[in-house]
Design a protein around this motif. Structure first.
Motif, PDB file in Angstrom:
ATOM      1  N   MET A 309     -60.921 -88.933   5.900  1.00 60.37           N
ATOM      2  CA  MET A 309     -61.143 -87.562   5.434  1.00 60.37           C
ATOM      3  C   MET A 309     -61.024 -87.519   3.914  1.00 60.37           C
ATOM      4  SD  MET A 309     -61.066 -85.533   8.254  1.00 60.37           S
ATOM      5  CE  MET A 309     -60.853 -85.946   9.962  1.00 60.37           C
ATOM      6  N   THR A 312     -61.028 -83.920   2.526  1.00 54.75           N
ATOM      7  CA  THR A 312     -59.747 -83.258   2.766  1.00 54.75           C
ATOM      8  C   THR A 312     -58.704 -83.761   1.755  1.00 54.75           C
ATOM      9  OG1 THR A 312     -60.304 -83.111   5.097  1.00 54.75           O
ATOM     10  CG2 THR A 312     -57.985 -82.847   4.529  1.00 54.75           C
ATOM     11  N   GLN A 316     -56.545 -81.717  -1.036  1.00 58.69           N
ATOM     12  CA  GLN A 316     -55.082 -81.778  -1.090  1.00 58.69           C
ATOM     13  C   GLN A 316     -54.586 -82.170  -2.478  1.00 58.69           C
ATOM     14  OE1 GLN A 316     -54.077 -84.197   2.356  1.00 58.69           O
ATOM     15  NE2 GLN A 316     -54.215 -82.408   3.691  1.00 58.69           N
ATOM     16  N   SER A 347     -54.613 -87.882   5.723  1.00 60.39           N
ATOM     17  CA  SER A 347     -56.027 -87.941   6.087  1.00 60.39           C
ATOM     18  C   SER A 347     -56.207 -88.589   7.465  1.00 60.39           C
ATOM     19  CB  SER A 347     -56.768 -88.727   5.003  1.00 60.39           C
ATOM     20  OG  SER A 347     -57.861 -89.407   5.506  1.00 60.39           O
ATOM     21  N   THR A 350     -55.240 -85.972  10.066  1.00 60.08           N
ATOM     22  CA  THR A 350     -55.990 -84.711  10.136  1.00 60.08           C
ATOM     23  C   THR A 350     -57.086 -84.824  11.185  1.00 60.08           C
ATOM     24  OG1 THR A 350     -55.625 -84.422   7.761  1.00 60.08           O
ATOM     25  CG2 THR A 350     -57.292 -83.031   8.776  1.00 60.08           C
ATOM     26  N   GLY A 357     -56.865 -79.535   7.703  1.00 63.34           N
ATOM     27  CA  GLY A 357     -56.467 -80.062   6.400  1.00 63.34           C
ATOM     28  C   GLY A 357     -55.401 -79.210   5.738  1.00 63.34           C
ATOM     29  N   THR A 360     -52.001 -80.200   7.396  1.00 66.13           N
ATOM     30  CA  THR A 360     -51.417 -81.459   6.919  1.00 66.13           C
ATOM     31  C   THR A 360     -51.075 -81.372   5.430  1.00 66.13           C
ATOM     32  OG1 THR A 360     -53.668 -82.316   6.798  1.00 66.13           O
ATOM     33  CG2 THR A 360     -52.343 -83.073   8.626  1.00 66.13           C
ATOM     34  N   ASP A 386     -63.176 -75.662   3.250  1.00 63.09           N
ATOM     35  CA  ASP A 386     -63.262 -76.496   4.449  1.00 63.09           C
ATOM     36  C   ASP A 386     -64.712 -76.923   4.701  1.00 63.09           C
ATOM     37  OD1 ASP A 386     -62.492 -77.820   6.698  1.00 63.09           O
ATOM     38  OD2 ASP A 386     -61.964 -76.057   7.882  1.00 63.09           O
ATOM     39  N   ARG A 389     -65.586 -79.620   2.125  1.00 65.55           N
ATOM     40  CA  ARG A 389     -64.922 -80.928   2.278  1.00 65.55           C
ATOM     41  C   ARG A 389     -65.357 -81.640   3.554  1.00 65.55           C
ATOM     42  NH1 ARG A 389     -59.982 -77.548   3.071  1.00 65.55           N
ATOM     43  NH2 ARG A 389     -59.436 -77.603   5.278  1.00 65.55           N
ATOM     44  N   THR A 390     -65.704 -80.863   4.594  1.00 66.07           N
ATOM     45  CA  THR A 390     -66.134 -81.514   5.830  1.00 66.07           C
ATOM     46  C   THR A 390     -67.456 -82.255   5.606  1.00 66.07           C
ATOM     47  OG1 THR A 390     -65.047 -79.755   7.054  1.00 66.07           O
ATOM     48  CG2 THR A 390     -66.526 -81.166   8.297  1.00 66.07           C
ATOM     49  N   ASN A 393     -66.456 -85.414   4.120  1.00 64.90           N
ATOM     50  CA  ASN A 393     -65.794 -86.260   5.126  1.00 64.90           C
ATOM     51  C   ASN A 393     -66.812 -87.057   5.944  1.00 64.90           C
ATOM     52  OD1 ASN A 393     -63.301 -85.319   4.368  1.00 64.90           O
ATOM     53  ND2 ASN A 393     -63.049 -83.898   6.074  1.00 64.90           N
TER      54      ASN A 393
END
Ligand code: ASP
Length: 418
Positions: A309, A312, A316, A347, A350, A357, A360, A386, A389-390, A393
């Motif tokens: 991830m 994510t 963070q 990661s 998650t 995310g 965590t 989200d 970032r997805t 990912n």
């Protein structure tokens, strides 16, 4: 086939744009009330959007199980499998650690939390999850009961079981011919089902995006614009800079081609905010458009959706710098190193579903003694972060898959170049 796919990706892109416009119109121009909120947003849009995500989720576990059994069976020897597995995990962890490094550097330069007036940001309740120890995390890879792991959608135990079965089937040959055939045929059915469900993607994407934009207006964004821009900048740099450089260095393949072919999958991940729900489409795209053997992708993609991830981790990293600045706490080098370590581990922990995310993140934030309540500062805009970032990912999983497939001689260049 190719026309069909690019046609679909244009439709998904249009659905994304129209959905966003429709959602904003609903938010600002249609008066709040029963019709807008209950019937349109939480009724029709929610029903169709969530219904579509469910259709994709429905596919994930049976697809991962069958395609992994078939993949492991086709590779057959444990040595190659072990090599592929080892390389994949190293690649995933290394890119994640680099992603956080990049995010921390960028955030320290941009200083997104500086001068923030905390009272201007809407805050919400933060739930701090219980920590699982490293030993437990490792033990949890071995399923106690495979049916309960499948039922609760735990990906790692399912991966473990499927690879085990695939290896045994390869070694048993004729003795297990019926079961091997069963898995192969079931796998075909799941791929066919993915194609069928994807026909509804434009409609599903439209409804999901419209609902998101109808619910979060711009007002939530304003005080946090700097945070969002900082995360977005790091994501873009990682996705279109670092990944594409790695792809070129390791494979000499054309990164532009890769991005162009993979964009529909990114759009899909963006709209669903779920790496897990994107697994079927990702495997299909890597097979049909990039010429990658499903023997590799059936293993690396679900594994990546579970442990890799980078997007994510980037969120963070930026969030930590943002929260520290908002509370006026100075970050020291040991603190930054701790963040790199915990965010890499976070990661892995998650799950590839929306919003995890953020949960965590509390582990990362508290590892350096920042107040976990700080997370509530950015929760209001997490939905939009989200989505971004997805998309990153899943791209990380695909880049790793392409590199490994290339190294193992399981990438058909003609299909990739088409
Ligand atoms: N939504 C992300 C994913 O599915 C996970 C997260 O960061 O919340 O990849």
């Amino acid at each position: 086939m190719k026309n069909k796919i690019s046609n679909l990706s244009t439709k998904i892109l249009l659905a994304l744009l129209f959905g966003a416009v429709f959602g904003i119109i609903l938010n600002y121009l249609v008066p709040a009330g029963q019709f807008r909120d209950k019937i349109l947003i939480n009724g029709i849009l929610n029903l169709i959007g969530s219904g579509f995500i469910r259709l994709m989720q429905m596919l994930v576990i049976p697809l991962v199980l069958c395609s992994l059994v078939c993949g492991a069976m086709a590779i057959g020897d444990t040595k190659t499998l072990g090599k592929v597995g080892g390389k994949t995990v190293v690649f995933y962890l290394a890119t994640t650690a680099f992603a956080i490094f990049l995010a921390l550097m960028l955030a320290l330069i941009i200083q997104p939390g500086k001068g923030l007036d905390i009272s201007s940001v809407e805050t919400s309740q933060v739930v701090i999850p219980e920590k699982t120890s490293l030993v437990d995390t490792l033990l949890n890879i071995i399923p106690k009961n495979i049916f309960s792991s499948m039922a609760s959608g735990d990906m790692l135990p399912v991966i473990f079981f499927a690879v085990f079965v695939g290896i045994l089937l390869a070694n048993m040959g004729e003795r297990a011919a019926t079961v091997s055939k069963f898995f192969n045929e079931f796998n075909d059915i799941m791929m066919e089902m993915t194609m069928t469900v994807m026909k509804a993607a434009p409609l599903g994407v439209f409804c999901m995006i419209a609902k998101t934009f109808a619910t979060i207006g711009f007002s939530a964004f304003l005080p946090l614009i700097k945070y969002i821009v900082c995360v977005a900048a790091a994501l873009i740099l990682h996705c279109f800079g670092v990944y594409q450089a790695l792809l070129y260095i390791f494979t000499k393949l054309n990164p532009m081609k890769f991005v162009k072919k993979y964009i529909p999958v990114m759009q899909f991940a963006f709209s669903t905010s779920s790496s897990n729900a994107t697994i079927p489409l990702s495997i299909e795209t890597l097979t049909d458009k990039m010429g990658i053997s499903p023997k590799i992708s059936s293993f690396t993609v679900p594994l990546g959706a579970t442990i890799n991830m980078d997007g994510t981790a980037i969120m963070q990293g930026v969030a930590v710098v943002f929260i520290a600045a908002a509370y006026g706490i100075e970050l020291t080098i040991p603190m930054l190193l701790t963040v790199m370590l915990t965010a890499t581990l976070a990661s892995i922990g998650t799950a590839g579903v929306p919003g995890v995310g953020m949960i965590t993140l509390s582990m990362v934030v508290s590892s350096i003694g920042l107040p976990a309540e700080g997370i509530s500062l950015i929760m209001g805009v997490d939905r939009i972060v989200d989505m971004m970032r997805t998309a990153v990912n899943v791209t990380g999983d695909a880049v790793c898959t392409t590199i490994i497939a290339h190294q193992e001689g399981m990438l058909c260049k003609e299909v990739f170049e088409k």
